[in-house]
Every structure is written in C-alpha cells, then in structure tokens.
Design an enzyme around this catalytic site. Structure first.
Site, mmCIF file in Angstrom:
data_model
loop_
_atom_site.group_PDB
_atom_site.id
_atom_site.type_symbol
_atom_site.label_atom_id
_atom_site.label_comp_id
_atom_site.label_asym_id
_atom_site.label_seq_id
_atom_site.Cartn_x
_atom_site.Cartn_y
_atom_site.Cartn_z
ATOM 1 N N GLY A 227 0.833 -1.198 0.000
ATOM 2 C CA GLY A 227 0.000 0.000 0.000
ATOM 3 C C GLY A 227 0.865 1.242 0.000
ATOM 4 O O GLY A 227 2.034 1.201 -0.416
ATOM 5 N N THR A 231 1.115 4.815 5.023
ATOM 6 C CA THR A 231 0.478 3.726 5.783
ATOM 7 C C THR A 231 1.544 2.736 6.224
ATOM 8 O O THR A 231 1.519 2.248 7.363
ATOM 9 C CB THR A 231 -0.597 3.014 4.935
ATOM 10 N N GLU A 249 5.603 -3.405 0.928
ATOM 11 C CA GLU A 249 5.709 -3.043 -0.495
ATOM 12 C C GLU A 249 4.964 -1.732 -0.654
ATOM 13 O O GLU A 249 3.736 -1.692 -0.547
ATOM 14 C CB GLU A 249 5.061 -4.121 -1.375
ATOM 15 N N CYS A 283 1.753 0.390 -8.993
ATOM 16 C CA CYS A 283 2.923 0.920 -8.297
ATOM 17 C C CYS A 283 4.149 0.939 -9.209
ATOM 18 O O CYS A 283 5.096 1.673 -8.960
ATOM 19 C CB CYS A 283 3.206 0.088 -7.049
ATOM 20 N N GLU A 463 9.300 -9.772 -1.906
ATOM 21 C CA GLU A 463 8.322 -10.843 -2.129
ATOM 22 C C GLU A 463 8.784 -11.633 -3.345
ATOM 23 O O GLU A 463 9.808 -11.341 -3.937
ATOM 24 C CB GLU A 463 6.942 -10.221 -2.380
#
Ligand code: NDP
Length: 483
Positions: A227, A231, A249, A283, A463
């Site tokens: 996100g 955050t 991420e 993104c 990831e």
C-alpha cells in the site's frame, strides 16, 4: 444490493459491529454492494479461529497444502468470467485488463506457490570431518496478517496469501475496503478448496479500524503489507515495539530513462503502456519520463500524439483501454496534483482535466484524461510525490550521468525502465539506479521466481519466489553431534 461477509473460522458472517460500509462502482459513482465494517472484536474472533487451526495446518503435509492452493486456482479458472466482471465493476479497470492480467495472474499466484512449496528447501552445514551437523529448520510463523491495496485487488491479495498458506501459516487477510468483492468471492470457495476452518480468514472494513486492529493484535506475528508509503510507515511504527516480522511493499515514483539510441517506436509504445495502464494506478507505472536531449522533441511529440488517442471509456465495454479512477477522493487528489502542476508553471501537453463521461450509465463516474506535463524541475512536488494516476512529467537530460542523477532524485526506489540498444550502457545505468526492479527495453515482464520489492521509501523486504516463503517461515538453527 450485494452483501459481502467476513470469513471467520470457516463461517461467512457479518461484523460484530453490525455496521456496514457502502461499496461504490467507480464508473458510475453509485453503490452496488455493502461490506461489513469490521472492528477489533472481529479481529479477536479471527485470531481465535486461526489459533485453533494452526496446530493442525502447520503439520499438514506440504503436498496437501499445495493441493488446496491448486484446487483454489482451479476454482478461479472455473469462475473466471464472474471474477473478471466483478474486478472491473469494483475497481473501474477495463474488463479487458481484468481478463488479460488480474484474474489469470491471481490463478497463477496460487498455482505458483503450490509448486514453490514443493521445491522449498533449507540449508545444512556439514564441514568435512564434522563433529556436529548444523541445519536450518524453517517453521511456519503462526498467525499472519496480509493487507492488500485496491489497484490490483485479487492479484495482490493472492500474491500474499498463497505463500503464507503454503508455508503452513494461518492467515487473516484484509483486502482494501475500496475493492473487496473478488476477495470475498475467493473466500466463499476456501472450504471447497480444502482449507480447514480457521486456516484462512478474511475481514472487510476500514484500514484504520479493522486493519489497525489486525496490525496491533499481539498474536499476529507477521504483517505482509502492500500500500502507500505513509500507511507503511504507520504500520512500522505501530509494530516496532512488538518486533513483528514486516514485509512492506510501498509507493513509487518510477523513472523511464529514454536514451537517443533506443528503439524509438518500441520505447514510445511501451512508455504509453507503462504510464497509463490501469489508469496509471500500478505501483510500477512510469511517472517521470526522462528523455535524452537530442531526441527530446521527437519523442515528446510521438508520446503526446499517442496519449491523445487514449479516450477513457466505460470499463464494462470490451473495447475500452482506459477506465475510471478508483474513487471520488482519489480522482480529486489526482486532479489536485494537475492544478498544482499548472500553478508551478507546467505546460499541459495533453489532458489535464476530468474526462467526459463515455455514456449515460457512467455520467457520474470518476474519469480523468491521460495527462502529459512538461517544464517542471526535478525537485518540485509533482516530480517528488506519488500521484498514482494517469499523469506523467517529461524531463530532458544531456548525459548518462545526468540521467542517473535525475532518476535517483527521489525518495522512492521501486522500479525503473531503461531504453537503449547499448547493452553495456543498459547494465551500467540499471546498476546505478536506486531501485528494486529495473526493466531494460521492456516493462512489467515478471518471472514469479524473482525477488520483488523496493528500496528507499518504496519498502522493506522482498516478495516473490522463495523470498516470500522465507518471509513466512521462521528459521531455527539446529545443531546435533555426529557421534
Ligand atoms: P493504502 O496504504 O491506503 O492502503 C493499503 C491497505 O492498507 C488497504 O487495505 C487499507 O485499507 C489498509 N490500511 C490503511 N490504513 C491502515 C492501518 N492503519 N493499519 C492497517 N491497514 C491499513 O494504499 P492504497 O490502497 O491507496 O493503495 C495504493 C498504494 O499502494 C500506492 O501508494 C501504491 O504505490 C502502493 N502499491 C505498492 C505496490 C508495491 O508492490 N510496492 C503494489 C501496488 C500498490 P483501506 O483501503 O480499507 O483503507
């Protein structure tokens, strides 16, 4: 109106709060579903269910865990048309994109991690003549939280839950409240796929309520989050004192570096895609287009001509290439950045406004024209902040060193694209750019085995492939004498 439910302990149910949130279709601006407004009591119930399920699931043979993921993938394939239509309606993305990318990739994620867990191994260290053997025992962590954003809803949701479950953890997942429908559909098939009750739980609701309660819960030992950077920073602060494992991420402000010796046509066509795919809400989208001085004018003109031909359409129409932005606040934020750019002296080469509604159905939808801006310096807010919409800026460079300097002039470091036919230069520039991912003469080509993630404010951890399985397991070093 569609009514979504949480999945807790194998049971689909409303929130303990008895409160609901409207879920709005971005193309029309009208609510079409309502979702549970989950709270800390729902998190506690999901944790209790996961706690009961963990002893069994953590020792379930890996072949059986893989089989559940494969069956789930097959259920995605079986229901793919319904998922494609739901993803487009929920997110505003063209149905063609959901068909080509989101839903097949969600299926692939589940199948990929089913295969990955079958090949995952850990290390043993046995020196010659050893008196002791050292080996690494990788154990599932326990209860983990998976929090995903709205831009690629099922795609990113499955990218997290698949390795977590494959590794033997019990999962509490929270999809974005803005795009919850496909995660809810998947949750309805968990039992049919073979997951025992409590192994996989889904909570819907607001980030600062359900998400926050999940992050704060002491029994949730790891958080995998994709996100926004703010955050992510908030989650890192919240969990710091609890020493949870974190994978973050986050956002990007990705450069596309266009050298004069590029394959011009291919660079223009791919830069259009890398700038405007999914309305610029990926993104990995390029947002700062850096062009070598000698081809600057030609490249700009070709890019702008192509961008002008993209007309936002009804996402439900098969021919639409650009759909609606995800929400009214997000549309307003993107338009606000364009106004700010104009106040800072930018020239709007194309777009710059909300787009006209493509038809009567979409009259109150959230459409923005693809926008190309020129004339802004690298330090200004528009070239520093993530806009996450169909807005790009053009900047000129005169040397390889200047290109790298401009590319790195950002607090972010997620992805870069580099366009040159000189392989050595391409490699040099890629290694000098501070980013987790570099694409040379291509964009968005992913091999799921490769590490994925960002540097600087774009995140912490990786990831993908075995990296994800390493994250979702706790290594224990074990030492045993040979005699
Ligand atoms: P947000 O950070 O607003 O939200 C992401 C998720 O976190 C949502 O599920 C959200 O819930 C939840 N959340 C919000 N606040 C909290 C909290 N206090 N505690 C726990 N969870 C919380 O991001 P967006 O959904 O707006 O997604 C866009 C962002 O995601 C962009 O910055 C983009 O760059 C980034 N992104 C990064 C990717 C990467 O791989 N690096 C890939 C894709 C996107 P809710 O929606 O209900 O508020």
């Amino acid at each position: 109106m569609l009514e979504l439910e949480n999945l807790i302990g194998g049971e689909l149910r409303a929130s303990e709060s008895k409160a609901w949130l409207d879920n709005v279709e971005p193309a029309t601006g009208k609510p079409f579903a309502r979702i549970p407004r989950s709270n800390a009591a729902d998190v506690a119930a999901a944790v209790a269910a996961a706690r009961s399920a963990f002893p069994g699931w953590s020792v379930t043979p890996f072949e059986q865990r893989a089989e559940c993921l494969r069956k789930w993938g097959a259920l995605i394939a079986q229901h793919s048309e319904a998922l494609i239509l739901a993803e487009s309606q929920d997110n505003g993305k063209p149905v063609s994109l959901a068909r080509a990318v989101d839903i097949p990739r969600a299926q692939k994620n589940l199948e990929f991690f089913a295969g990955a867990i079958e090949h995952f191994a850990s290390d043993a260290h046995i020196p010659a003549g050893a008196t002791h053997i050292h080996y690494t025992h990788r154990k599932p962590i326990g209860i983990v939280g998976c929090i995903s954003p709205w831009n690629l809803p099922l795609y990113l949701f499955t990218w997290k839950i698949a390795p977590a479950l494959a590794a033997g953890n019990c999962v509490i997942a929270k999809p974005s409240e803005v795009t919850p429908v496909t995660a809810w559909m998947l949750s309805k098939w968990a039992e049919e796929a073979g997951f025992p009750p409590g192994v996989f739980n889904v909570l819907h609701g607001l980030g600062h309520e359900a998400g926050q309660a999940l992050v704060e819960h002491p029994e949730v030992k790891a958080i995998s989050f994709t996100g926004g950077t703010q955050t992510g920073a908030h989650i890192a602060r919240t969990t710091a004192g609890m020493f949870k494992k974190l994978s973050l991420e986050l956002g990007g402000k990705n450069p596309a570096v266009i050298f004069a010796d590029c394959d011009f046509e291919k660079a223009v066509a791919t830069t259009i895609r890398s700038s405007f795919a999914n309305q610029g809400q990926i993104c990995l989208c390029s947002s700062r287009i850096l062009i070598e001085d000698s081809i600057y004018d030609d490249f700009r003109d070709a890019l702008v001509a192509k961008a002008r031909r993209i007309v936002p359409g009804d996402p439900a129409d098969q021919a639409t290439k650009m759909g609606a932005l995800v929400s009214a606040p997000h549309r307003d934020k993107v338009l606000g950045f364009i106004r700010e750019a104009q106040e800072l002296g930018a020239t709007v080469l194309c777009g710059g406004e909300a787009a006209l509604a493509p038809n009567e159905r979409c009259e109150t939808g959230y459409f923005v024209q693809p926008t190309v801006l020129e004339g802004l310096g690298p330090k200004c807010s528009i070239n520093q902040q993530e806009i996450f919409g169909p807005v790009i800026t053009l900047q000129r460079f005169h040397s390889e060193a200047e290109a790298v300097e401009l590319a790195n002039d950002s607090t972010y470091g997620l992805a870069a694209t580099i366009w040159t036919q000189d392989a050595q230069k391409a490699h040099r520039v890629a290694s000098n750019i501070e980013s987790g991912i570099a694409w040379i003469n291509c964009w968005l080509v992913r091999d799921l085995r490769t590490p994925f993630g960002g540097v600087k404010s774009s995140g912490v951890g990786r990831e993908g492939g075995f990296e994800a399985l390493r994250f979702f397991t706790e290594p224990q070093s074990v030492c045993i004498p040979t005699a």
